[in-house]
Design a protein around this motif. Structure first.
Motif, short mmCIF file in Angstrom:
data_model
loop_
_atom_site.label_atom_id
_atom_site.label_comp_id
_atom_site.label_asym_id
_atom_site.label_seq_id
_atom_site.Cartn_x
_atom_site.Cartn_y
_atom_site.Cartn_z
N PRO A 236 0.71 -1.23 0.60
CA PRO A 236 -0.07 0.41 0.20
C PRO A 236 0.85 1.13 0.00
O PRO A 236 2.01 1.28 0.58
N PRO A 237 0.07 2.21 -0.77
CA PRO A 237 1.28 3.13 -0.65
C PRO A 237 1.33 3.94 1.44
O PRO A 237 0.87 3.68 1.76
N ALA A 238 2.77 4.92 0.85
CA ALA A 238 2.34 5.51 2.78
C ALA A 238 1.19 6.32 3.11
O ALA A 238 0.70 7.06 1.60
N GLY A 239 1.34 6.43 4.15
CA GLY A 239 0.13 6.84 4.70
C GLY A 239 -1.03 6.03 4.14
O GLY A 239 -2.49 6.92 4.92
N SER A 240 -1.23 4.74 3.81
CA SER A 240 -2.62 3.79 3.62
C SER A 240 -2.62 2.74 4.15
O SER A 240 -1.45 2.64 4.11
N SER A 241 -3.67 1.91 4.39
CA SER A 241 -3.70 0.69 4.87
C SER A 241 -5.06 0.21 4.49
O SER A 241 -5.74 0.67 3.58
N ILE A 242 -4.87 -1.13 4.27
CA ILE A 242 -5.83 -2.00 3.51
C ILE A 242 -6.67 -2.88 4.67
O ILE A 242 -6.39 -2.83 5.74
N LEU A 243 -8.30 -1.81 4.79
CA LEU A 243 -9.22 -2.82 5.68
C LEU A 243 -10.42 -3.59 4.98
O LEU A 243 -10.71 -3.03 3.71
N TYR A 244 -11.03 -4.55 5.64
CA TYR A 244 -12.08 -5.49 5.17
C TYR A 244 -13.41 -5.00 5.24
O TYR A 244 -13.78 -4.25 6.57
N SER A 245 -14.41 -4.97 4.73
CA SER A 245 -15.38 -5.00 4.61
C SER A 245 -16.25 -5.93 5.90
O SER A 245 -15.64 -6.93 6.14
N GLN A 246 -17.92 -5.89 6.36
CA GLN A 246 -18.05 -6.93 7.32
C GLN A 246 -18.90 -7.79 6.39
O GLN A 246 -20.11 -8.31 7.52
N ASP A 247 -18.69 -7.14 5.33
CA ASP A 247 -19.35 -8.54 4.06
C ASP A 247 -18.71 -9.94 4.14
O ASP A 247 -18.01 -10.28 4.92
N ASP A 248 -19.61 -11.11 3.80
CA ASP A 248 -18.88 -12.37 3.76
C ASP A 248 -19.49 -12.48 2.02
O ASP A 248 -20.19 -13.31 1.95
N PRO A 249 -18.31 -13.17 1.74
CA PRO A 249 -17.12 -12.09 1.97
C PRO A 249 -16.45 -11.10 1.98
O PRO A 249 -16.90 -10.59 1.27
N PRO A 250 -15.64 -10.70 3.50
CA PRO A 250 -15.29 -9.62 2.85
C PRO A 250 -14.52 -8.75 1.47
O PRO A 250 -13.70 -9.03 0.90
N VAL A 251 -14.70 -7.79 1.69
CA VAL A 251 -14.54 -6.72 0.78
C VAL A 251 -12.91 -6.41 1.11
O VAL A 251 -13.59 -4.92 2.03
N PRO A 252 -11.86 -6.02 0.30
CA PRO A 252 -11.12 -5.08 0.74
C PRO A 252 -11.23 -3.31 0.10
O PRO A 252 -11.91 -3.03 -0.70
N TYR A 253 -10.96 -2.65 1.02
CA TYR A 253 -10.40 -1.26 0.97
C TYR A 253 -9.17 -1.28 1.09
O TYR A 253 -8.88 -1.07 2.11
#
Length: 851
Positions: A236-253
């Motif tokens: 990921p670019p500096a200053g950003s992170s990958i988080l996931y949604s509460q969906d099943d299956p989870p969606v990355p953002y």
């Protein structure tokens, strides 16, 4: 002793009347009491969770979260302070790990300036308004040239934990109150724990979900500078992170780390419905600061995506179509009506400063609570009838007076429990029933003493007066030893066990009043009015007067038998696994009831085995449709224990009602085992000191050895029978300690009296006389207690059966040890040195003494 002044009589009758009035509201339903005038006492006993149903949850704060947050805050603070310094201070290598954050100053000439700028990090902070003093949260290590290391101190962690715990209690209280429950209890326990008790709760799973979420809400921008898949494959670019949604299956953002607005700026959140598609949503409103920041961010980023994040999970990531300037908005994301309401509850209550983990859970369904109340009432009524009938058979009219005092005794216990607002638990009901059996002990002591004095030639009035006088010291000594064990149980016990200790302690205290003072008043009234020439005759004489059983003659046999049984118990305990309950080894206990027909144990066992949750035991529990499920401790720690309950509930809830759930994590189980050991040692030490103070050292050591014998025998009983050994079992052992000492003290008190009376009598004969003189009291007291316990065993229900069976066994062995162990030990310890082996064969009054 039998004379009562008018004032004293009035005060006694007022005390009795007051307790009856205080106890009376418990006989009526709450709806009836509500219709009575306000001046009428209406306070009822508070029922424990095991009687009215509800949840008991113990939460532990994760200190690692606090340390991590402190390091992140310190990093940000260091970065800001060094950048804003004038002139700007150049640095590199700003990082944190463990409990330390470090930074390297690139220009050595700026090192002193950097220390001065960063000095606020090590400045002491005020520890509190009332405690006073200050705490240094961080220390500076500059031993390595150019490198500054800031480490969080132990005092700093303790300060942060205490502050966070106080804040967490407020948040938990708000969350629980939002659920609409009645009279919840939220209180601090120890340095890092919160106890939550919610009576009458129908859905404990929902409570755990609401309490377990940190509920840290943030609004952050979605980083659209690169596709999220590229960030997943690369970096990921500096200053950003990958988080996931509460969906099943989870969606990355891909989310920017910069927080636009946080949940701290929320002033309200409500579950509502979207006017366009009628789906459940959560409407929120910011304060002025939050509204301004949110308005500026949305105005500057029209057309871009922003994410609503709860506990590092993306709830939704809508597009900003236009600036949102009103400070209000909606959160949507596949909500149900309940989940939307729960999220609104969390947001209104605020975020927790650290994660709270459930380390102990005890949940009882309302149906099981009603069954327990019914079982307790039945056992109490039957036990009372048996004891009352026995007292009348054993003492005639004097037994009738004792039964009146017994009724007052029960009324006083109930009245005092109502007045104090103490909680009545199922073991507490057992405590009341047990005190019914033991309350007559003091009456038996007095009445047997009166009979002795009458046989010695005293008049009826003199015999009664002397009987009350001489019995008082024994009553006090025997009850104090029981009270010591009970006080230890109260301070080191938890939950229902503490409820037992409260009722039992109150019962001990009221016994002294009802058996000695009130019974004496009733007897004095009878003497004044009837002027009897002889004591009332009893329908049955259980122990004939003048019994001369040579107990000391078989002491070597009883010593050998007790030694053999004690060694066998210890060997069994060390070689055979005792059936420890979850209180001491951790794990889960679940009681379920089939919704229709009998329970299928094989089916339940097979279905749970497929869940891969480790060791599973399934057994019938009482009725054919009741099942008890035990699941072993999970390797994954506290959270894994909760996951097991979710899996079992999901597998069985369609066909079975969950009546009781208990989960004890490894942390609590280890503490309970340690507390149990400490409790027994403290109780024995306290009793040793008291008996040593009241008697000679031989009596104290003899009493402790006899008591340890009873404890060892009881533990052997648990091993042989396979009964579950849990906290209630520990309460039974501590109660047995008190009861055994009670019996022993009565014998020792008579021995001490006879030592003064018969200066030349050989000790074996003196002990025989003392035991035979108190044999009626020992036997009758044991019988009344056994009758009460038998009612509990047969009718008290499965939940407390192991507790009551252990008590029943302990009472029998406590009676045995006071006669065959405690008394003979006085010979072994040479209480009367002149009573040598030659003395044992020496004729007394022309007859050889059998030893």
């Amino acid at each position: 002793m039998l004379y009562f002044s008018r004032l004293k009589m009035i005060l006694i009758w007022l005390a009795v009347a007051a307790t009856v009035v205080l106890a009376a509201p418990n006989l009526f339903p709450a709806s009836t009491l509500a219709q009575l005038p306000n001046w009428v006492p209406k306070r009822q006993m508070t029922l424990g969770l095991d009687l009215q149903g509800g949840s008991h949850i113990l939460l532990q704060m994760n200190q690692n979260d606090l340390i991590k947050d402190r390091l992140e805050t310190s990093r940000d603070e260091i970065r800001t302070l060094l950048r804003d310094a004038n002139p700007k201070i150049n640095y590199t290598g700003l990082s944190g790990s463990g409990r330390t954050v470090q930074v390297r100053i690139t220009d050595p000439s700026q090192l002193d300036a950097a220390k001065k700028v960063l000095k606020p990090l090590t400045d002491p902070v005020a520890a509190g308004l009332f405690t006073g003093g200050s705490v240094q949260e961080m220390t500076l290590d500059d031993s390595e040239p150019g490198l500054l290391k800031f480490t969080v101190t132990d005092a700093g962690i303790k300060y942060r934990t205490s502050t966070a715990l106080t804040q967490s209690i407020e948040v938990v209280e708000r969350r629980v109150n939002e659920l609409g429950t009645t009279e919840p209890i939220v209180q601090r326990q120890g340095d890092d724990r919160i106890l939550v008790q919610v009576p009458g709760l129908q859905d404990p799973q929902r409570l755990k979900e609401i309490l377990g979420q940190t509920a840290k809400l943030t609004f952050q921008m979605v980083d659209q500078s690169m596709p999220v898949q590229d960030a997943l494959n690369g970096r990921p670019p500096a200053g950003s992170s990958i988080l996931y949604s509460q969906d099943d299956p989870p969606v990355p953002y891909l989310i920017e780390n910069r927080v636009i607005v946080s949940g701290e700026n929320l002033v309200d959140a409500q579950a509502t419905y979207n006017s366009q598609n009628n789906e459940p949503v959560v409407s929120f409103r910011f304060d002025s600061k939050g509204a301004t920041r949110f308005g500026q961010a949305t105005a500057q980023n029209v057309g871009k995506l922003f994410a609503i994040i709860l506990d590092n999970q993306v709830i939704s990531a809508p597009q900003i179509r236009e600036p949102i300037l009103g400070g209000t908005g909606q959160i949507s994301g596949n909500f149900t009506a309940q989940s939307a309401n729960d999220l609104a509850v969390l947001l209104r209550a605020g975020a927790l400063p650290a994660t709270l983990t459930v380390i102990e859970e005890r949940t009882v369904g309302p149906g099981l609570g009603q069954d327990s109340i019914h079982a307790g009432k039945v056992a109490g009524i039957i036990g009372s009838i048996l004891v009352v009938a026995f007292m009348f058979v054993a003492y005639g009219f004097l037994g009738f007076l004792a039964n009146i005092a017994l009724a007052v005794h029960v009324a006083m216990i109930v009245g005092l429990l109502s007045l104090l607002g103490a909680t009545l638990t199922l073991p507490g009901i057992a405590g009341i029933v047990l005190t019914i059996g033991m309350a007559v002990d003091s009456n038996v002591l007095i009445y047997e003493r009166i009979r002795e004095e009458r046989r010695a030639g005293r008049s009826v009035i003199q015999a009664i007066d002397t009987g009350f006088t001489k019995a008082l010291a024994t009553i006090v000594d025997s009850n104090v030893t029981s009270l010591i064990a009970t006080v230890v149980l109260f301070y080191l016990g938890t939950g229902p066990v503490k409820g037992f200790a409260i009722t039992y302690a109150i019962g001990i205290l009221t016994t002294v009043f009802t058996a000695f003072t009130f019974t004496r008043l009733l007897v004095s009234i009878w003497l004044r009015r009837a002027r009897p020439k002889e004591l009332p005759r009893a329908p049955v004489t259980f122990i004939p007067p003048g019994t001369k059983i040579p107990f000391m003659g078989i002491r070597r046999w009883t010593f050998a038998l007790s030694s053999l049984l004690s060694i066998l118990s210890v060997v069994l305990f060390m070689t055979v696994d005792i059936n420890y309950g979850i209180d001491f080894k951790g794990g889960s206990l679940i009681e379920v009831q089939s919704k229709s027909g009998n329970a299928d144990l094989a089916d339940i066992r097979g279905r749970l085995t497929e869940l891969n949750i480790g060791e599973v035991q399934v057994q019938q529990f009482g009725e054919p449709n009741d099942v008890l499920i035990r699941v072993g401790t999970q390797e994954g720690g506290e959270n894994a224990e909760q996951t097991v309950i979710d899996k079992v509930r999901g597998e069985l809830q369609d066909q079975y009602d969950f009546r009781r759930v208990e989960v004890v994590g490894p942390t609590v189980s280890g503490e309970l085992a340690k507390q149990g050991t400490i409790a027994m040692l403290i109780a024995l030490l306290g009793i040793l000191v008291y008996v040593w103070f009241r008697f000679e050292w031989q009596f104290a050591v003899g009493a402790i050895i006899a008591t340890v014998h009873d404890v060892v025998m009881t533990i052997g009983f648990f091993v042989i029978t396979g009964l579950e050994f849990n906290q209630s079992s520990l309460a039974a052992i501590l109660t047995i300690i008190g009861y055994s000492l009670n019996d022993t003290i009565v014998v020792y008190d008579r021995v001490r009296e006879d030592l003064r009376k018969y200066k030349k009598m050989p000790l074996p004969q003196l002990l025989n006389n003392a035991i035979n003189e108190t044999l009626s009291r020992t036997t009758l007291t044991s019988v009344t207690t056994i009758l009460a316990l038998l009612a509990l065993v047969l009718f008290g229900g499965e939940v407390i059966r192991s507790f009551t069976m252990a008590m029943l066994f302990g009472v029998v062995f406590g009676t045995y040890s006071s006669i065959f162990i405690a008394a003979p030990l006085l010979i072994l310890f040479k209480l009367r040195p002149q009573a040598t082996a030659a003395d044992e064969e020496k004729p007394v009054n022309g007859k050889a003494v059998a030893t």
